[in-house]
Design a protein around this motif. Structure first.
Motif, short mmCIF file in Angstrom:
data_model
loop_
_atom_site.label_atom_id
_atom_site.label_comp_id
_atom_site.label_asym_id
_atom_site.label_seq_id
_atom_site.Cartn_x
_atom_site.Cartn_y
_atom_site.Cartn_z
N MET A 267 0.83 -1.17 0.00
CA MET A 267 0.00 0.00 0.00
C MET A 267 0.88 1.24 0.00
SD MET A 267 -1.38 0.37 3.88
CE MET A 267 -1.16 -1.34 4.21
N ASP A 268 0.33 2.32 -0.48
CA ASP A 268 1.06 3.59 -0.52
C ASP A 268 0.87 4.33 0.80
OD1 ASP A 268 2.02 3.37 -3.12
OD2 ASP A 268 0.17 4.18 -3.97
N ILE A 269 1.95 4.95 1.27
CA ILE A 269 1.94 5.76 2.47
C ILE A 269 2.47 7.14 2.11
CG2 ILE A 269 2.91 6.05 4.80
CD1 ILE A 269 1.09 3.67 4.67
N ARG A 270 1.79 8.18 2.57
CA ARG A 270 2.27 9.56 2.42
C ARG A 270 2.27 10.20 3.80
NH1 ARG A 270 -1.16 11.94 -2.50
NH2 ARG A 270 -0.85 10.15 -3.82
N ILE A 271 3.41 10.77 4.17
CA ILE A 271 3.54 11.43 5.46
C ILE A 271 3.87 12.90 5.22
CG2 ILE A 271 4.79 11.51 7.65
CD1 ILE A 271 5.44 8.54 7.22
N GLY A 272 3.05 13.78 5.77
CA GLY A 272 3.29 15.21 5.66
C GLY A 272 4.16 15.69 6.80
N ILE A 273 5.08 16.58 6.48
CA ILE A 273 6.00 17.16 7.45
C ILE A 273 5.69 18.65 7.57
CG2 ILE A 273 8.44 17.54 8.02
CD1 ILE A 273 7.65 14.58 7.86
N GLN A 274 5.60 19.14 8.80
CA GLN A 274 5.33 20.57 9.01
C GLN A 274 6.45 21.42 8.41
OE1 GLN A 274 4.68 21.35 13.16
NE2 GLN A 274 2.99 19.92 13.30
N ASN A 275 6.08 22.56 7.85
CA ASN A 275 7.01 23.53 7.26
C ASN A 275 7.86 22.94 6.15
OD1 ASN A 275 6.14 25.51 9.16
ND2 ASN A 275 7.51 24.60 10.67
N SER A 276 7.34 21.94 5.45
CA SER A 276 8.06 21.33 4.33
C SER A 276 7.07 21.13 3.18
CB SER A 276 8.65 19.98 4.73
OG SER A 276 9.24 19.35 3.61
N PRO A 277 7.42 21.60 1.99
CA PRO A 277 6.50 21.44 0.85
C PRO A 277 6.45 20.02 0.31
CG PRO A 277 8.52 22.48 0.14
CD PRO A 277 8.61 22.35 1.63
N ARG A 278 7.38 19.17 0.71
CA ARG A 278 7.43 17.80 0.19
C ARG A 278 6.91 16.80 1.21
NH1 ARG A 278 12.71 16.42 -2.94
NH2 ARG A 278 11.23 14.97 -3.80
N GLU A 279 6.39 15.70 0.69
CA GLU A 279 5.91 14.62 1.52
C GLU A 279 6.90 13.46 1.46
OE1 GLU A 279 1.17 14.83 0.55
OE2 GLU A 279 2.47 13.77 -0.84
N ILE A 280 6.83 12.59 2.45
CA ILE A 280 7.53 11.32 2.39
C ILE A 280 6.53 10.35 1.78
CG2 ILE A 280 8.59 9.45 3.69
CD1 ILE A 280 9.28 11.52 5.85
N ASN A 281 6.90 9.71 0.67
CA ASN A 281 5.99 8.84 -0.05
C ASN A 281 6.69 7.51 -0.31
OD1 ASN A 281 3.87 7.86 -1.50
ND2 ASN A 281 4.17 9.19 -3.26
N PHE A 282 6.09 6.39 0.10
CA PHE A 282 6.69 5.08 -0.13
C PHE A 282 5.62 4.00 -0.09
CE2 PHE A 282 6.87 5.99 4.37
CZ PHE A 282 6.49 4.82 4.98
N ILE B 269 -2.93 6.82 4.34
CA ILE B 269 -2.72 5.39 4.17
C ILE B 269 -3.58 4.93 3.00
CG2 ILE B 269 -2.92 3.13 5.25
CD1 ILE B 269 -2.78 4.58 7.96
N GLY B 270 -2.93 4.38 1.97
CA GLY B 270 -3.64 3.89 0.79
C GLY B 270 -4.32 2.56 1.07
N THR B 271 -4.97 2.02 0.07
CA THR B 271 -5.66 0.75 0.21
C THR B 271 -4.67 -0.40 0.10
OG1 THR B 271 -6.11 0.59 -2.15
CG2 THR B 271 -7.77 1.68 -0.78
N GLU B 272 -5.08 -1.56 0.59
CA GLU B 272 -4.23 -2.74 0.54
C GLU B 272 -4.43 -3.54 -0.74
OE1 GLU B 272 -3.11 -4.85 4.29
OE2 GLU B 272 -5.05 -4.03 4.88
N GLU B 273 -5.19 -3.01 -1.69
CA GLU B 273 -5.41 -3.72 -2.96
C GLU B 273 -4.12 -3.78 -3.75
OE1 GLU B 273 -8.47 -2.12 -5.38
OE2 GLU B 273 -9.98 -2.25 -3.82
N SER B 274 -3.93 -4.91 -4.42
CA SER B 274 -2.77 -5.01 -5.31
C SER B 274 -3.13 -4.35 -6.64
CB SER B 274 -2.38 -6.46 -5.52
OG SER B 274 -3.46 -7.17 -6.11
N ARG B 275 -2.12 -3.84 -7.29
CA ARG B 275 -2.35 -3.16 -8.56
C ARG B 275 -2.60 -4.18 -9.65
NH1 ARG B 275 2.46 1.29 -8.22
NH2 ARG B 275 1.57 2.42 -6.47
N ARG B 276 -3.52 -3.85 -10.53
CA ARG B 276 -3.83 -4.73 -11.65
C ARG B 276 -2.83 -4.47 -12.77
NH1 ARG B 276 -10.35 -4.00 -11.90
NH2 ARG B 276 -10.75 -4.96 -9.87
#
Length: 74
Positions: free
Chosen positions: A1-16, A62-69
């Motif tokens: 699943m995809d995870i995105r974490i926002g950080i205060q005072n930062s224009p970028r996210e942590i994405n994995f 938090i994204g879904t746990e579905e696998s990509r087709r």
């Protein structure tokens, strides 16, 4: 699943992408927000570890746990 974490005072996210169960991620976030831990620690599928201090944590998506087709959908 995809995870995105926002950080205060930062224009970028942590994405994995991770294979951790949603329940484990929600438990870690709940402990962070309750002040039980001073950081959020998650790992991705490639073996990387991400540690976000509670002082800079803004949000988590938090994204879904579905696998990509793969292939064509018809």
């Amino acid at each position: 699943m995809d995870i995105r974490i926002g950080i205060q005072n930062s224009p970028r996210e942590i994405n994995f992408e991770t294979s951790q169960p949603v329940a484990d991620i929600e438990t870690a976030v709940a402990a962070l927000l309750a002040g039980e831990t001073g950081y959020l620690k998650l790992g991705d599928d490639k073996g990387n570890t991400y540690i976000v201090p509670s002082a800079t944590f803004a949000y988590i998506e938090i994204g879904t746990e579905e696998s990509r087709r793969i292939g064509f959908v018809g």
